[in-house]
Design an enzyme around this catalytic site. Structure first.
Site, PDB file in Angstrom:
ATOM      1  N   GLY A  76       0.822  -1.204   0.000  1.00 47.50           N
ATOM      2  CA  GLY A  76       0.000   0.000   0.000  1.00 47.50           C
ATOM      3  C   GLY A  76       0.851   1.247   0.000  1.00 47.50           C
ATOM      4  O   GLY A  76       2.062   1.188   0.248  1.00 47.50           O
ATOM      5  N   PRO A 103       2.510   4.877   1.199  1.00 53.13           N
ATOM      6  CA  PRO A 103       3.050   5.250   2.517  1.00 53.13           C
ATOM      7  C   PRO A 103       1.974   5.869   3.407  1.00 53.13           C
ATOM      8  O   PRO A 103       1.127   6.627   2.956  1.00 53.13           O
ATOM      9  CB  PRO A 103       4.140   6.285   2.171  1.00 53.13           C
ATOM     10  CG  PRO A 103       4.485   6.036   0.744  1.00 53.13           C
ATOM     11  CD  PRO A 103       3.232   5.547   0.097  1.00 53.13           C
ATOM     12  N   GLY A 104       2.032   5.510   4.676  1.00 56.07           N
ATOM     13  CA  GLY A 104       1.143   6.122   5.653  1.00 56.07           C
ATOM     14  C   GLY A 104      -0.224   5.497   5.783  1.00 56.07           C
ATOM     15  O   GLY A 104      -1.091   6.043   6.478  1.00 56.07           O
ATOM     16  N   HIS A 134      -5.229  35.888 -11.316  1.00 53.09           N
ATOM     17  CA  HIS A 134      -4.807  34.528 -11.677  1.00 53.09           C
ATOM     18  C   HIS A 134      -5.677  33.490 -10.966  1.00 53.09           C
ATOM     19  O   HIS A 134      -6.216  32.568 -11.606  1.00 53.09           O
ATOM     20  CB  HIS A 134      -3.329  34.340 -11.299  1.00 53.09           C
ATOM     21  CG  HIS A 134      -2.740  33.056 -11.781  1.00 53.09           C
ATOM     22  ND1 HIS A 134      -1.846  32.980 -12.819  1.00 53.09           N
ATOM     23  CD2 HIS A 134      -2.913  31.770 -11.358  1.00 53.09           C
ATOM     24  CE1 HIS A 134      -1.497  31.725 -13.018  1.00 53.09           C
ATOM     25  NE2 HIS A 134      -2.118  30.972 -12.135  1.00 53.09           N
ATOM     26  N   GLU A 135      -5.838  33.630  -9.653  1.00 56.11           N
ATOM     27  CA  GLU A 135      -6.635  32.659  -8.906  1.00 56.11           C
ATOM     28  C   GLU A 135      -8.113  32.751  -9.273  1.00 56.11           C
ATOM     29  O   GLU A 135      -8.812  31.734  -9.313  1.00 56.11           O
ATOM     30  CB  GLU A 135      -6.447  32.879  -7.401  1.00 56.11           C
ATOM     31  CG  GLU A 135      -5.015  32.736  -6.907  1.00 56.11           C
ATOM     32  CD  GLU A 135      -4.408  31.403  -7.269  1.00 56.11           C
ATOM     33  OE1 GLU A 135      -5.151  30.391  -7.311  1.00 56.11           O
ATOM     34  OE2 GLU A 135      -3.198  31.342  -7.524  1.00 56.11           O
ATOM     35  N   HIS A 185      -8.754  30.636 -12.351  1.00 53.94           N
ATOM     36  CA  HIS A 185      -8.915  29.208 -12.036  1.00 53.94           C
ATOM     37  C   HIS A 185     -10.312  28.923 -11.496  1.00 53.94           C
ATOM     38  O   HIS A 185     -10.977  27.960 -11.911  1.00 53.94           O
ATOM     39  CB  HIS A 185      -7.885  28.793 -10.973  1.00 53.94           C
ATOM     40  CG  HIS A 185      -6.490  28.662 -11.504  1.00 53.94           C
ATOM     41  ND1 HIS A 185      -6.168  27.871 -12.572  1.00 53.94           N
ATOM     42  CD2 HIS A 185      -5.317  29.213 -11.071  1.00 53.94           C
ATOM     43  CE1 HIS A 185      -4.865  27.931 -12.800  1.00 53.94           C
ATOM     44  NE2 HIS A 185      -4.327  28.753 -11.904  1.00 53.94           N
TER      45      HIS A 185
END
Length: 648
Positions: A198, A200-201, A420-421, A424
């Site tokens: 699986g 990691p973690g 810019h944001e 999005h």
């Protein structure tokens, strides 16, 4: 008797022997009475002294009187020259004592001390290099596996959540170790090896500890890197020693963590096969299923790289069963959160189900970190309980990075980042099958100047072609917003990571996922994850130059199509783009409710905690160049903007 008591008794015996030896070599003398020096002179002059012996210090005189009595006296000054004349004049036997010589033991010790010191230093460094830990300097081939008994292992299956199928698989091992006859009477045999695979973690090691706590049998744990060290043959010797110890304690469990450190595929390099790691692997293969049986020994191993393991390890008879411990779903995340929240005082508004829905793609370790960060936020605020507000802050910190409010951005940089944001967010809200926009921020976090965060409504197992193309469109929304507002000449490097991710998605659609009508459902991509040098050297190209050119053209076609769609959406909603930019400049961070207001062209509501802030907006952000983006999980709903290779 413990090792400490044995060592103490040994050192006491050595001390007694040394004291006896020193006592035997020490000079022995007879008892004598002390005489005052003036009386001694009087006795000499009266002729009562038979013999006098001067000590090597020149002041001590000892001897015998004519009556046969011993005496001893000390000259008050350094030396009395007249006393010697008196002694000779009265016919006294006079002699001197030579300086005392060193004992034989002391001389031997002084001559051999440098050699003993060098031997001791050599033994010390050899123990340090091999991690002897008190085992002895020549115990290189001994196993480093740690034995845990039932009192030491406190973890049980109650402490493991989010992997019910994996728990069911390994629970058979516990039942077999507790009652073997239940399986043996039907002819069943328990698997000799279980490989837990699986990301990691996800809790592979935790699951192994739970098996130890439930089974109540000896549990040997070791890491794959503990087998191979600097000496040739040490790894194979340690494997043999580990299984010999396990046979003495059978039935028992051997747990090998990070199996890929020692179990990598053989013959994958350019050199020969006389590799120390390969010898260790060969010995492990023989011990797990060789001529000698290892009944009652169950080997459990964990790895997150099953693709590099040797095929001989994975065949039935060695690791008969592979248990997949994957990332938890929303229900599993809720269970994991409840496990980690046991030791945390929670507020009445904390809802694990809501937190679980907002953390798609989180592993068990990520969720444990989330609870810990929330507790730290509450401690900084001197609160008695951890509320939902702290969990939201912790989630934003983990998913978007820590806020960097100490950085200062100019007004122009702040406005450009806001556009810019906003690009999005607007495109992400308008294209079909896109994950809902959860939060938009222009506060620098981590290495990002701004962040647009998406929150899936449900966990996605696969992605449709429409969803992937919508992702490409939203990735170009930031660059297009800059171009629409400032012109193509003023576009910044902030979209470098967006371009990289969009190109990667488009190329995989064409070459791996068969989502291009022109190229068809064929695999064109080479194995980019090859980790063996010898195998990659012998690989051959499986496509012609014309096919490669057609692939490039199709990738560009996918990019251009979605680029133009995003551009059209932003041009049609330029008023929303300006409004969202103004809201971001003022509030720095807007959430889904405020985005809904903007998309419906309504007045933007203020954040709940806005009254406690400085409405001037001067305490915020800053901008700095960010390094190239690291690889992100495909299921992490986050879009991070970076200025690329240039600094801003």
């Amino acid at each position: 008797m413990s090792d400490m008591a044995k060592n103490l008794i040994l050192w006491l015996v050595i001390a007694v022997v040394l004291m006896s030896v020193f006592q035997s070599f020490s000079p022995s003398g007879t008892s004598s009475s002390t005489m005052v020096y003036s009386e001694f002179v009087s006795q000499v002059n009266n002729g009562n002294i038979r013999r006098a012996e001067f000590g090597d210090d020149g002041r001590t005189i000892s001897g015998m009187t004519r009556n046969g009595q011993s005496y001893k006296t000390v000259v008050p000054t350094q030396y009395d020259p007249k006393i010697l004349d008196d002694l000779l004049a009265n016919d006294v036997e006079t002699q001197g004592t030579p300086p005392e010589e060193q004992s034989i033991l002391a001389s031997i010790f002084i001559s051999w001390f440098p050699m003993l010191l060098l031997i001791g230093v050599w033994i010390f460094f050899m123990r340090q290099m091999q991690g002897g830990g008190g085992r002895g300097a020549m115990s290189f081939g001994k196993s480093k596996a740690k034995l845990m008994n039932e009192e030491q292992s406190k973890t049980t299956f109650k402490d493991v959540a989010g992997c019910d199928e994996a728990k069911e698989e390994v629970s058979e091992l516990v039942d077999y170790l507790k009652d073997p006859s239940k399986f043996q009477r039907l002819g069943g045999k328990i698997p000799k090896g279980v490989l837990m695979v699986g990301p990691p973690g996800t809790g592979k090691t935790l699951l192994a500890k739970a098996i130890s706590g439930e089974a109540k049998v000896p549990f040997f744990s070791i890491s794959g890197s503990d087998f191979v060290e600097m000496f040739v043959g040490v790894g194979a010797s340690r494997v043999r020693d580990m299984f010999e110890q396990a046979k003495k304690s059978a039935p028992c469990i051997i747990f090998i963590d990070e199996l890929d450190a020692v179990g990598r595929q053989r013959g994958a390099g350019l050199g020969g096969g006389h590799d120390e790691r390969e010898q260790t692997l060969n010995q492990m293969l023989v011990e797990m299923d060789g001529f000698e049986g290892n009944e009652g020994i169950i080997v459990i191993a964990a790895t997150n790289r099953p693709d590099v393991l040797d095929p001989a390890l994975l065949r039935p008879g060695r690791f008969d069963r592979q248990v997949i411990v994957g990332l938890p779903d929303v229900r599993g995340r809720e269970q994991i959160l409840k496990v980690h929240m046991r030791k945390v005082p929670l507020g009445d508004d904390v809802k694990p189900s809501v937190i679980a829905r907002g953390t798609p793609g989180f592993s068990g370790a990520d969720l444990a970190n989330l609870v810990n960060e929330a507790a730290l936020f509450a401690a900084r605020g001197d609160k008695r309980v951890v509320s939902m507000e702290e969990f939201d802050k912790a989630k934003d910190k983990i998913m978007m990075g820590a806020e960097r409010r100490s950085m200062v951005m100019t007004d122009d940089e702040k406005a450009m980042t806001a556009y810019h944001e906003a690009g999005h967010a607007i495109v992400g809200r308008l294209v079909p099958e896109h994950d809902p926009v959860y939060k938009v921020s222009i506060i620098p976090r981590g290495r990002a100047l701004g962040v647009t965060m998406y929150l899936p409504e449900q966990d996605r197992v696969s992605h449709s072609k429409q969803h992937l193309e919508s992702m490409i469109s939203s990735l170009f929304g930031g660059r297009l917003a800059e171009a629409i507002i400032y012109g193509n000449d003023k576009v910044t490097t902030g979209a470098s990571n967006d371009i990289e991710r969009a190109t990667e998605i488009a190329r995989k659609m064409v070459t791996q996922w068969g989502l291009s009508e022109k190229m068809g459902p064929l695999l064109y991509a080479e194995d980019e994850n090859e980790v063996f040098l010898g195998r990659s050297v012998t690989q051959h190209k499986h496509m012609s130059d014309d096919t490669a050119r057609a692939i490039d053209e199709e990738v560009k076609s996918v990019i251009d199509r979605n680029y133009q769609r995003a551009k059209k959406l932003l041009e049609e909603n330029e008023d929303i783009l300006h409004s969202m930019k103004d809201a971001l400049v003022r509030y720095e961070t807007i959430d889904a409710d405020q985005i809904d207001d903007l998309m419906n062209r309504r007045d933007v509501r203020q954040p709940k905690d806005w009254d406690d802030r400085d409405s001037g907006g001067n305490d915020s952000d800053g901008g700095a160049a960010k390094a190239e983006n690291t690889e992100e999980r495909p299921d992490r709903p986050i879009n991070v903007d970076k200025p690329g290779d240039a600094t801003s």
